[in-house]
Design a protein around this motif. Structure first.
Motif, PDB file in Angstrom:
ATOM      1  N   GLU A  44     -75.887 -53.371 118.558  1.00 55.12           N
ATOM      2  CA  GLU A  44     -75.878 -54.591 119.366  1.00 55.12           C
ATOM      3  C   GLU A  44     -76.394 -54.212 120.748  1.00 55.12           C
ATOM      4  OE1 GLU A  44     -72.243 -56.903 119.478  1.00 55.12           O
ATOM      5  OE2 GLU A  44     -71.706 -56.156 117.483  1.00 55.12           O
ATOM      6  N   ASP A  45     -77.238 -55.070 121.314  1.00 60.35           N
ATOM      7  CA  ASP A  45     -77.773 -54.832 122.650  1.00 60.35           C
ATOM      8  C   ASP A  45     -78.286 -56.164 123.176  1.00 60.35           C
ATOM      9  OD1 ASP A  45     -78.618 -53.487 124.966  1.00 60.35           O
ATOM     10  OD2 ASP A  45     -79.461 -51.819 123.833  1.00 60.35           O
ATOM     11  N   GLY A  46     -78.958 -56.120 124.258  1.00 60.98           N
ATOM     12  CA  GLY A  46     -79.502 -57.332 124.838  1.00 60.98           C
ATOM     13  C   GLY A  46     -80.321 -57.015 126.061  1.00 60.98           C
TER      14      GLY A  46
ATOM     15  N   THR B 173     -79.015 -61.606 123.511  1.00 57.33           N
ATOM     16  CA  THR B 173     -78.298 -60.486 122.924  1.00 57.33           C
ATOM     17  C   THR B 173     -78.606 -60.512 121.436  1.00 57.33           C
ATOM     18  OG1 THR B 173     -76.283 -61.799 122.680  1.00 57.33           O
ATOM     19  CG2 THR B 173     -76.442 -60.412 124.646  1.00 57.33           C
ATOM     20  N   PHE B 174     -78.492 -59.370 120.802  1.00 55.47           N
ATOM     21  CA  PHE B 174     -78.843 -59.306 119.384  1.00 55.47           C
ATOM     22  C   PHE B 174     -78.050 -58.218 118.694  1.00 55.47           C
ATOM     23  CE2 PHE B 174     -81.948 -56.936 121.919  1.00 55.47           C
ATOM     24  CZ  PHE B 174     -81.815 -55.656 121.408  1.00 55.47           C
ATOM     25  N   LYS B 175     -77.958 -58.381 117.385  1.00 50.56           N
ATOM     26  CA  LYS B 175     -77.418 -57.342 116.518  1.00 50.56           C
ATOM     27  C   LYS B 175     -78.393 -57.212 115.359  1.00 50.56           C
ATOM     28  CE  LYS B 175     -73.553 -56.009 113.621  1.00 50.56           C
ATOM     29  NZ  LYS B 175     -72.239 -56.402 113.111  1.00 50.56           N
TER      30      LYS B 175
ATOM     31  N   THR C 192     -81.938 -59.229 111.893  1.00 53.72           N
ATOM     32  CA  THR C 192     -81.164 -60.025 112.844  1.00 53.72           C
ATOM     33  C   THR C 192     -80.752 -61.344 112.196  1.00 53.72           C
ATOM     34  OG1 THR C 192     -83.229 -60.937 113.729  1.00 53.72           O
ATOM     35  CG2 THR C 192     -82.280 -59.017 114.881  1.00 53.72           C
TER      36      THR C 192
ATOM     37  N   GLY D 108     -76.935 -59.479 110.821  1.00 51.50           N
ATOM     38  CA  GLY D 108     -77.173 -59.444 112.256  1.00 51.50           C
ATOM     39  C   GLY D 108     -77.298 -60.850 112.810  1.00 51.50           C
ATOM     40  N   TRP D 109     -77.680 -60.946 114.079  1.00 51.68           N
ATOM     41  CA  TRP D 109     -77.797 -62.232 114.756  1.00 51.68           C
ATOM     42  C   TRP D 109     -78.547 -62.075 116.071  1.00 51.68           C
ATOM     43  CZ3 TRP D 109     -75.525 -60.916 119.226  1.00 51.68           C
ATOM     44  CH2 TRP D 109     -74.444 -60.040 119.197  1.00 51.68           C
TER      45      TRP D 109
ATOM     46  N   GLU E 218     -78.323 -64.128 119.942  1.00 53.36           N
ATOM     47  CA  GLU E 218     -77.703 -65.162 120.763  1.00 53.36           C
ATOM     48  C   GLU E 218     -78.619 -65.475 121.934  1.00 53.36           C
ATOM     49  OE1 GLU E 218     -73.767 -63.785 121.776  1.00 53.36           O
ATOM     50  OE2 GLU E 218     -72.989 -64.414 119.830  1.00 53.36           O
TER      51      GLU E 218
ATOM     52  N   ARG F 102     -75.972 -69.037 118.502  1.00 54.59           N
ATOM     53  CA  ARG F 102     -76.134 -67.853 117.660  1.00 54.59           C
ATOM     54  C   ARG F 102     -77.021 -68.231 116.473  1.00 54.59           C
ATOM     55  NH1 ARG F 102     -71.724 -63.409 115.725  1.00 54.59           N
ATOM     56  NH2 ARG F 102     -71.929 -62.885 117.925  1.00 54.59           N
TER      57      ARG F 102
ATOM     58  N   GLU G 285     -78.283 -66.806 112.935  1.00 54.63           N
ATOM     59  CA  GLU G 285     -78.048 -65.797 111.916  1.00 54.63           C
ATOM     60  C   GLU G 285     -78.374 -66.340 110.557  1.00 54.63           C
ATOM     61  OE1 GLU G 285     -73.905 -64.556 111.911  1.00 54.63           O
ATOM     62  OE2 GLU G 285     -73.356 -66.451 112.759  1.00 54.63           O
TER      63      GLU G 285
END
Length: 163
Positions: A72-74, A125-127, A142, A153-154, A156, A161, A163
């Protein structure tokens, strides 16, 4: 000599961009300045030196040369690219996760909704699953897993969100 090396670097970037079907004008807008250098070039110059406490999982994965890492980051969007319509369709954009380090996000829009109203300068932000490249990496997966074999994942953006 410095100009020659700079020219050769630009030729190399153009060749790689062409191989991936990426328009250089999308990657390097006129005012991108310092951000237009590849992550590898910046790392060589000492501008990208993530430490274990850097706070950016993408920066750490890049420093480790890691792939197949769910994280996860952004960050801030520095470029919105055209969709990749070969095979599964992907919405593509570049996120600066820390000063001088960017990552390409490839969001499968055949499995998840398109991220609406995405613009340069927006925060996301993302995963997803990180794959190392010398340019900083790619994050994909994602979206949800339609077969429920693994964690999805997703992304935002603006309180929504996808997904």
């Amino acid at each position: 000599m410095k100009k020659l090396l700079s020219g050769l670097a630009m030729v190399a970037i153009a060749v790689v961009a062409a191989a991936f079907g990426i328009d250089l004008n999308e990657l390097f807008p006129p005012d991108a300045g310092e951000r237009s250098r590849s992550a590898t070039e910046q790392a060589r110059q000492g501008k990208v030196r993530p430490s274990s406490g850097s706070g950016s999982p993408v920066a750490q994965a890049f420093a480790d040369g890691a792939s197949d890492r769910i994280l996860e980051d952004g960050g801030r969007i520095v470029a919105v690219l055209s969709d990749d319509n070969e095979g599964s369709r992907h919405q593509r954009f570049i996120v600066e996760v820390q000063p001088g380090l960017t990552v390409l996000v490839a969001h499968n829009i055949d499995l998840a909704p398109r991220v609406a109203r995405l613009q340069r300068g927006d925060r996301v932000t993302f995963k997803g699953e990180y794959e190392w490249t010398e340019k900083g990496g790619v994050v994909h997966w994602t979206h949800h897993d339609p077969k429920q074999w693994r964690e999805g994942g997703w992304i935002e953006h603006e309180g929504n969100r996808y997904e």
